[in-house]
Scaffold this active site. Sequence first.
Site, mmCIF file in Angstrom:
data_model
loop_
_atom_site.group_PDB
_atom_site.id
_atom_site.type_symbol
_atom_site.label_atom_id
_atom_site.label_comp_id
_atom_site.label_asym_id
_atom_site.label_seq_id
_atom_site.Cartn_x
_atom_site.Cartn_y
_atom_site.Cartn_z
ATOM 1 N N LYS A 1 -10.188 -4.961 10.599
ATOM 2 C CA LYS A 1 -11.265 -4.495 9.712
ATOM 3 C C LYS A 1 -12.638 -4.421 10.409
ATOM 4 C CE LYS A 1 -9.214 -5.751 5.288
ATOM 5 N NZ LYS A 1 -9.380 -6.401 3.994
ATOM 6 N N THR B 1 -6.076 -3.034 7.598
ATOM 7 C CA THR B 1 -5.919 -4.420 7.165
ATOM 8 C C THR B 1 -5.953 -5.340 8.382
ATOM 9 O OG1 THR B 1 -4.591 -5.898 5.802
ATOM 10 C CG2 THR B 1 -3.362 -4.221 7.003
ATOM 11 N N ASP C 1 -12.659 -3.169 -1.052
ATOM 12 C CA ASP C 1 -12.133 -4.430 -1.611
ATOM 13 C C ASP C 1 -12.968 -4.953 -2.781
ATOM 14 O OD1 ASP C 1 -9.826 -4.827 -0.189
ATOM 15 O OD2 ASP C 1 -10.794 -5.947 1.430
ATOM 16 N N GLY D 1 -15.095 -20.040 -2.468
ATOM 17 C CA GLY D 1 -14.660 -19.501 -1.177
ATOM 18 C C GLY D 1 -15.799 -18.798 -0.483
ATOM 19 N N ASN E 1 -12.189 -1.246 5.304
ATOM 20 C CA ASN E 1 -10.750 -1.260 4.985
ATOM 21 C C ASN E 1 -10.229 0.146 4.724
ATOM 22 O OD1 ASN E 1 -11.654 -0.652 2.417
ATOM 23 N ND2 ASN E 1 -10.224 -2.033 1.408
ATOM 24 N N SER F 1 0.808 -1.225 0.000
ATOM 25 C CA SER F 1 0.000 0.000 0.000
ATOM 26 C C SER F 1 0.840 1.274 0.000
ATOM 27 C CB SER F 1 -0.958 0.005 1.199
ATOM 28 O OG SER F 1 -1.896 -1.004 1.032
ATOM 29 N N GLY G 1 -5.205 -11.418 -9.557
ATOM 30 C CA GLY G 1 -5.626 -10.694 -8.343
ATOM 31 C C GLY G 1 -4.951 -9.353 -8.121
ATOM 32 N N GLY H 1 -14.929 -16.847 2.662
ATOM 33 C CA GLY H 1 -14.277 -16.076 3.727
ATOM 34 C C GLY H 1 -14.544 -14.589 3.563
ATOM 35 N N GLY H 2 -13.694 -13.775 4.205
ATOM 36 C CA GLY H 2 -13.863 -12.322 4.171
ATOM 37 C C GLY H 2 -13.789 -11.774 2.757
ATOM 38 N N TYR I 1 -2.720 -13.069 -5.709
ATOM 39 C CA TYR I 1 -1.839 -12.356 -6.653
ATOM 40 C C TYR I 1 -0.375 -12.746 -6.512
ATOM 41 C CZ TYR I 1 -1.675 -9.462 -2.445
ATOM 42 O OH TYR I 1 -1.564 -9.041 -1.148
HETATM 43 P P1 NAP Z 1 -10.378 -16.156 4.930
HETATM 44 O O1 NAP Z 1 -11.447 -15.258 5.432
HETATM 45 O O2 NAP Z 1 -9.497 -16.851 5.911
HETATM 46 O O3 NAP Z 1 -11.075 -17.265 3.979
HETATM 47 C C1 NAP Z 1 -10.330 -18.285 3.410
HETATM 48 C C2 NAP Z 1 -11.163 -19.045 2.393
HETATM 49 O O4 NAP Z 1 -10.294 -19.974 1.743
HETATM 50 C C3 NAP Z 1 -12.278 -19.872 2.995
HETATM 51 O O5 NAP Z 1 -13.335 -19.971 2.067
HETATM 52 C C4 NAP Z 1 -11.605 -21.228 3.189
HETATM 53 O O6 NAP Z 1 -12.510 -22.318 3.218
HETATM 54 C C5 NAP Z 1 -10.788 -21.304 1.927
HETATM 55 N N1 NAP Z 1 -9.638 -22.209 2.060
HETATM 56 C C6 NAP Z 1 -8.506 -22.003 2.776
HETATM 57 N N2 NAP Z 1 -7.672 -23.051 2.621
HETATM 58 C C7 NAP Z 1 -8.296 -23.939 1.812
HETATM 59 C C8 NAP Z 1 -7.952 -25.199 1.279
HETATM 60 N N3 NAP Z 1 -6.768 -25.768 1.559
HETATM 61 N N4 NAP Z 1 -8.825 -25.827 0.448
HETATM 62 C C9 NAP Z 1 -10.013 -25.255 0.139
HETATM 63 N N5 NAP Z 1 -10.406 -24.057 0.620
HETATM 64 C C10 NAP Z 1 -9.556 -23.404 1.434
HETATM 65 O O7 NAP Z 1 -9.372 -15.370 3.960
HETATM 66 P P2 NAP Z 1 -9.730 -14.120 3.028
HETATM 67 O O8 NAP Z 1 -9.480 -12.863 3.784
HETATM 68 O O9 NAP Z 1 -11.070 -14.371 2.457
HETATM 69 O O10 NAP Z 1 -8.577 -14.200 1.913
HETATM 70 C C11 NAP Z 1 -8.559 -15.250 0.936
HETATM 71 C C12 NAP Z 1 -7.481 -14.959 -0.101
HETATM 72 O O11 NAP Z 1 -7.791 -13.773 -0.823
HETATM 73 C C13 NAP Z 1 -6.091 -14.721 0.470
HETATM 74 O O12 NAP Z 1 -5.171 -15.462 -0.305
HETATM 75 C C14 NAP Z 1 -5.856 -13.243 0.294
HETATM 76 O O13 NAP Z 1 -4.490 -12.938 0.081
HETATM 77 C C15 NAP Z 1 -6.652 -12.965 -0.961
HETATM 78 N N6 NAP Z 1 -7.080 -11.568 -1.037
HETATM 79 C C16 NAP Z 1 -6.714 -10.850 -2.134
HETATM 80 C C17 NAP Z 1 -7.101 -9.538 -2.244
HETATM 81 C C18 NAP Z 1 -6.691 -8.724 -3.434
HETATM 82 O O14 NAP Z 1 -6.744 -7.497 -3.379
HETATM 83 N N7 NAP Z 1 -6.305 -9.327 -4.539
HETATM 84 C C19 NAP Z 1 -7.888 -8.925 -1.244
HETATM 85 C C20 NAP Z 1 -8.266 -9.710 -0.142
HETATM 86 C C21 NAP Z 1 -7.860 -11.030 -0.047
HETATM 87 P P3 NAP Z 1 -13.184 -22.802 4.618
HETATM 88 O O15 NAP Z 1 -14.339 -21.869 4.836
HETATM 89 O O16 NAP Z 1 -13.594 -24.197 4.347
HETATM 90 O O17 NAP Z 1 -12.139 -22.686 5.696
#
Ligand code: NAP
Length: 444
Positions: A71, A67, A107, A131, A92, A22, A241, A133-134, A220
């Site tokens: 958040k 971050t 985001d 997915g 964020n 950032s 990403g 998650g957040g 990414y």
């Molecule tokens: P999070 O809230 O922890 O959610 C993780 C997600 O990934 C959940 O759906 C989880 O499934 C799934 N997961 C994790 N390990 C897995 C595996 N081995 N097999 C299958 N599913 C799996 O994380 P988040 O904040 O959403 O972030 C997720 C990704 O997005 C990260 O890599 C982050 O770097 C990326 N991201 C990128 C940006 C961008 O600007 N490009 C912005 C934000 C995040 P379960 O529910 O089953 O645990």
Amino acid sequence: MNITGRTIQLGVIGNPVSHSISPRLHNTMIEKMNLDYTYSAFRVTEGEAGKAIDGMRALNIRGFNVTIPHKIKAFELCDEVDPFAEKMGACNTLVNTNGVIKGYNTDGAGFIRSLEYKGIDVKGKAVVVIGAGGAAQGVAMALADAGTEKIGIINRTKEKAEKLAERINTYYPDLACCYEGDFKADIIVNTTSVGMNSDETPTDNLDMLKKEAVVCDIVYCPRETAFLKMAREAGFKTVGGIGMLINQAVIAFELFTGNEVSKETVDYLYRMTELEESIVLTGFMGTGKTTVAKRLCALTGAEFIDTDEIIEKETGMEIKDIFAAFGEEHFRNKESEVIKRLKNKKGAVISLGGGAVIRRENIDLLRENNMVFCLEADIDKVFENIGGNTASRPLLSGKTKEEAKALLDSRREAYKNCDFTVDVTNLERGQAADIILELYMGRD
Ligand code: NAP
């Protein structure tokens, strides 16, 4: 940059933040747009978000990006909340206007803009989100907000997918569901962390896609994940990403400053971070290749690759032991083999062993698709940097400074085959990274 008493402060709060891209993104926008702002990273540990936000008021800091892990706390603590952040339950971005702090969440909108940047409209489209998650929530909610026709969610833990669909449907009735293969998708997006610095894919099944579908990944690092590579090879258009990361920052910057970020500046951010051509570093032992490579990764968010590390991992042996057991020729063959595999690598900073240049074909091969930089230094600087520790460097071990200088001199001709040479003799450790990035950005 000219910081004065009037310069307006911006920053990111989180933990960890030292790796954050950032500051680089925002300070680049400040510089390109010639604005009187500055942006810093503040490490704020869990439980301290309240103090940081009070500090924002007390110090009249104009804006924070927020971050992990703050958040949700930021959402709870701000004075006003933007309607989209309200749906997300997390912020964020915080904007301080005369002590009143308003929370936003950029985001998801960053993801939508990253698609728009590539000419993709989500309106009326059927989308599969992998997915729950957040990040999935941000992406799915923004898709809903932007007029997507339906959203199917797939997640390892099905209950979480059901919960997310339910939450989306609270605001956009009957739009989201758990995906059961019941429709063909125009767009699929991986929002899980699967594929981050690994060769894993979140799914190998692309049968759920229409022929002209777009495959996206919000991971990414690497820039082209295994999922995107598989999709590209199957003939689908792909979006990585890094665009989401850039655009969430662009939207936040617009909120902080009230200025629209021009297409030209956004293009510059893409060029800076996509590293369409990887940056390859070579140079004699002790010229600081690893430090410079890691700083370049911090500046661009690119993936770090070290050919010696790959060789050690694949052989299960340390370099010095490979030299001792099989000799230099054997090691060089292995090194050339690794380099051949990296020829088409995009979005990475690749640090080569100091002797890789001896074989001209290694450099020629890497120069086809990448930019190769050589770090140069005099022998005193080399010895100063390695601090007399030559034991782990098979070609320097037991050598006098004069002998080492002879080896360095014997390679100088070969170093000239690189695209650029940067003399680090009088530079601070790592400083060459900034020079290299400037050269890289001005390459056309
Ligand atoms: P999070 O809230 O922890 O959610 C993780 C997600 O990934 C959940 O759906 C989880 O499934 C799934 N997961 C994790 N390990 C897995 C595996 N081995 N097999 C299958 N599913 C799996 O994380 P988040 O904040 O959403 O972030 C997720 C990704 O997005 C990260 O890599 C982050 O770097 C990326 N991201 C990128 C940006 C961008 O600007 N490009 C912005 C934000 C995040 P379960 O529910 O089953 O645990």
